[in-house]
Design a protein around this motif. Structure first.
Motif, PDB file in Angstrom:
ATOM      1  N   GLU A  57     -48.839  30.154  -6.518  1.00  0.00           N
ATOM      2  CA  GLU A  57     -49.603  31.300  -7.046  1.00  0.00           C
ATOM      3  C   GLU A  57     -50.115  32.190  -5.914  1.00  0.00           C
ATOM      4  O   GLU A  57     -50.095  33.423  -6.001  1.00  0.00           O
ATOM      5  CB  GLU A  57     -50.811  30.803  -7.875  1.00  0.00           C
ATOM      6  N   PHE A  58     -50.563  31.522  -4.825  1.00  0.00           N
ATOM      7  CA  PHE A  58     -51.099  32.275  -3.681  1.00  0.00           C
ATOM      8  C   PHE A  58     -49.990  33.140  -3.064  1.00  0.00           C
ATOM      9  O   PHE A  58     -50.182  34.327  -2.794  1.00  0.00           O
ATOM     10  CB  PHE A  58     -51.681  31.297  -2.650  1.00  0.00           C
ATOM     11  N   LYS A  59     -48.831  32.514  -2.873  1.00  0.00           N
ATOM     12  CA  LYS A  59     -47.716  33.241  -2.236  1.00  0.00           C
ATOM     13  C   LYS A  59     -47.246  34.403  -3.108  1.00  0.00           C
ATOM     14  O   LYS A  59     -46.844  35.449  -2.601  1.00  0.00           O
ATOM     15  CB  LYS A  59     -46.574  32.283  -1.922  1.00  0.00           C
ATOM     16  N   LYS A  60     -47.330  34.209  -4.421  1.00  0.00           N
ATOM     17  CA  LYS A  60     -46.944  35.284  -5.335  1.00  0.00           C
ATOM     18  C   LYS A  60     -47.891  36.469  -5.141  1.00  0.00           C
ATOM     19  O   LYS A  60     -47.471  37.626  -5.085  1.00  0.00           O
ATOM     20  CB  LYS A  60     -46.984  34.761  -6.781  1.00  0.00           C
ATOM     21  N   LYS A  61     -49.175  36.152  -5.010  1.00  0.00           N
ATOM     22  CA  LYS A  61     -50.163  37.225  -4.813  1.00  0.00           C
ATOM     23  C   LYS A  61     -49.929  37.945  -3.480  1.00  0.00           C
ATOM     24  O   LYS A  61     -50.089  39.158  -3.392  1.00  0.00           O
ATOM     25  CB  LYS A  61     -51.589  36.668  -4.878  1.00  0.00           C
ATOM     26  N   SER A  63     -47.044  38.384  -2.092  1.00  0.00           N
ATOM     27  CA  SER A  63     -45.878  39.268  -2.262  1.00  0.00           C
ATOM     28  C   SER A  63     -46.201  40.467  -3.148  1.00  0.00           C
ATOM     29  O   SER A  63     -45.573  41.515  -3.035  1.00  0.00           O
ATOM     30  CB  SER A  63     -44.681  38.481  -2.804  1.00  0.00           C
ATOM     31  N   GLU A  64     -47.186  40.320  -4.003  1.00  0.00           N
ATOM     32  CA  GLU A  64     -47.595  41.451  -4.862  1.00  0.00           C
ATOM     33  C   GLU A  64     -48.539  42.415  -4.132  1.00  0.00           C
ATOM     34  O   GLU A  64     -48.960  43.421  -4.685  1.00  0.00           O
ATOM     35  CB  GLU A  64     -48.320  40.928  -6.111  1.00  0.00           C
ATOM     36  N   GLY A  65     -48.928  42.049  -2.909  1.00  0.00           N
ATOM     37  CA  GLY A  65     -49.866  42.897  -2.150  1.00  0.00           C
ATOM     38  C   GLY A  65     -51.274  42.853  -2.715  1.00  0.00           C
ATOM     39  O   GLY A  65     -52.028  43.823  -2.624  1.00  0.00           O
ATOM     40  N   ALA A  66     -51.633  41.699  -3.303  1.00  0.00           N
ATOM     41  CA  ALA A  66     -52.944  41.607  -3.968  1.00  0.00           C
ATOM     42  C   ALA A  66     -54.101  41.362  -2.996  1.00  0.00           C
ATOM     43  O   ALA A  66     -55.260  41.492  -3.377  1.00  0.00           O
ATOM     44  CB  ALA A  66     -52.903  40.476  -5.000  1.00  0.00           C
ATOM     45  N   PHE A  67     -53.781  41.016  -1.739  1.00  0.00           N
ATOM     46  CA  PHE A  67     -54.851  40.670  -0.793  1.00  0.00           C
ATOM     47  C   PHE A  67     -55.186  41.803   0.170  1.00  0.00           C
ATOM     48  O   PHE A  67     -54.307  42.501   0.664  1.00  0.00           O
ATOM     49  CB  PHE A  67     -54.452  39.442   0.040  1.00  0.00           C
ATOM     50  N   LEU A  68     -56.477  41.918   0.448  1.00  0.00           N
ATOM     51  CA  LEU A  68     -56.940  42.839   1.478  1.00  0.00           C
ATOM     52  C   LEU A  68     -56.695  42.192   2.844  1.00  0.00           C
ATOM     53  O   LEU A  68     -56.375  42.843   3.822  1.00  0.00           O
ATOM     54  CB  LEU A  68     -58.452  43.045   1.268  1.00  0.00           C
ATOM     55  N   GLU A  69     -56.868  40.880   2.875  1.00  0.00           N
ATOM     56  CA  GLU A  69     -56.535  40.074   4.054  1.00  0.00           C
ATOM     57  C   GLU A  69     -56.343  38.659   3.557  1.00  0.00           C
ATOM     58  O   GLU A  69     -56.898  38.273   2.548  1.00  0.00           O
ATOM     59  CB  GLU A  69     -57.623  40.138   5.138  1.00  0.00           C
ATOM     60  N   TRP A  70     -55.551  37.893   4.279  1.00  0.00           N
ATOM     61  CA  TRP A  70     -55.428  36.463   3.989  1.00  0.00           C
ATOM     62  C   TRP A  70     -55.095  35.725   5.274  1.00  0.00           C
ATOM     63  O   TRP A  70     -54.567  36.323   6.209  1.00  0.00           O
ATOM     64  CB  TRP A  70     -54.364  36.180   2.913  1.00  0.00           C
TER      65      TRP A  70
END
Ligand code: 5GP
Length: 189
Positions: A57-61, A63-70
């Motif tokens: 789920e994290f990796k999907k997010k 790839s969707e560009g859902a993070f400001l930073e990770w």
């Protein structure tokens, strides 16, 4: 102008407790709930302390560009700030407070240089930090060793933050954090 408060510290420095205390006292603030692949601890609530995700789920997010930073803060343990969280808080007209590792904290500071106040919480010593982590009872021998190792490395970056608070006396550290944050929020820019 939107303002951001970035709090970073080595694991076990007392950062989460200080953030909780400040949140109670400064009503303009709201906590950015991060996503993580770390296992949920007994006392934690999904959607309140973190959004607990599987690695998939994290990796999907990502790839969707859902993070400001990770960041992969520990081996196989990912943490990230969701853009949707920052949006949710900004929509309420509140100031976002982030609890991040040092790399993530400095990354966000660079991104929002004029809009952010970055604070590093310093433990009084490595021994005290180690005993705090032990007494929390959340770590295995291996994860404890890893957290202390990373903590030592993180402490070398303290001067890259706008302010450093020594967490020797918890209530004094909370008072200092509240003061710095309130002044920053009230600054007209
Ligand atoms: P813990 O597992 O103790 O809750 O957190 C471990 C480390 O991850 C802490 O230093 C915490 O500040 C950091 N952390 C929590 N959320 C995020 C995040 O969204 N991004 C980054 N880069 N670090 C985070």
């Amino acid at each position: 102008m939107k303002k951001f408060i970035i709090i970073s510290a080595p694991s076990g420095a007392g950062k989460t407790s200080i953030v909780r205390s400040v949140l109670k006292k400064v009503p303009q603030l709201a906590f950015s709930i991060s996503a993580t692949t770390r296992k949920k601890r007994e006392n934690e609530i999904n959607g309140k302390d973190y959004f607990f995700l599987t690695l998939e789920e994290f990796k999907k997010k990502i790839s969707e560009g859902a993070f400001l930073e990770w960041e992969e803060v520990y081996k196989d343990c990912f943490y990230g700030t969701l853009k949707s969280e920052v949006q949710r808080i900004s929509n309420k007209g509140k100031t976002v407070i982030f609890d991040l590792d040092v790399v993530g904290g400095l990354k966000l500071k660079k991104k929002f240089i004029k809009q952010s106040l970055s604070i590093f919480i310093m433990p009084p010593s490595t021994d005290i930090l180690t005993s705090r982590l032990k007494s929390r009872g959340t770590e295995t021998k291996e994860t404890l060793k890893m957290r202390v190792h990373i903590a030592k490395k993180e402490m070398l970056s303290k001067d890259k933050f706008d302010k450093v608070i020594l967490n020797e006396d918890f209530s004094l550290a909370c008072k200092k954090a509240k003061e710095l944050i309130t002044n920053f929020i009230n600054l007209k820019k």
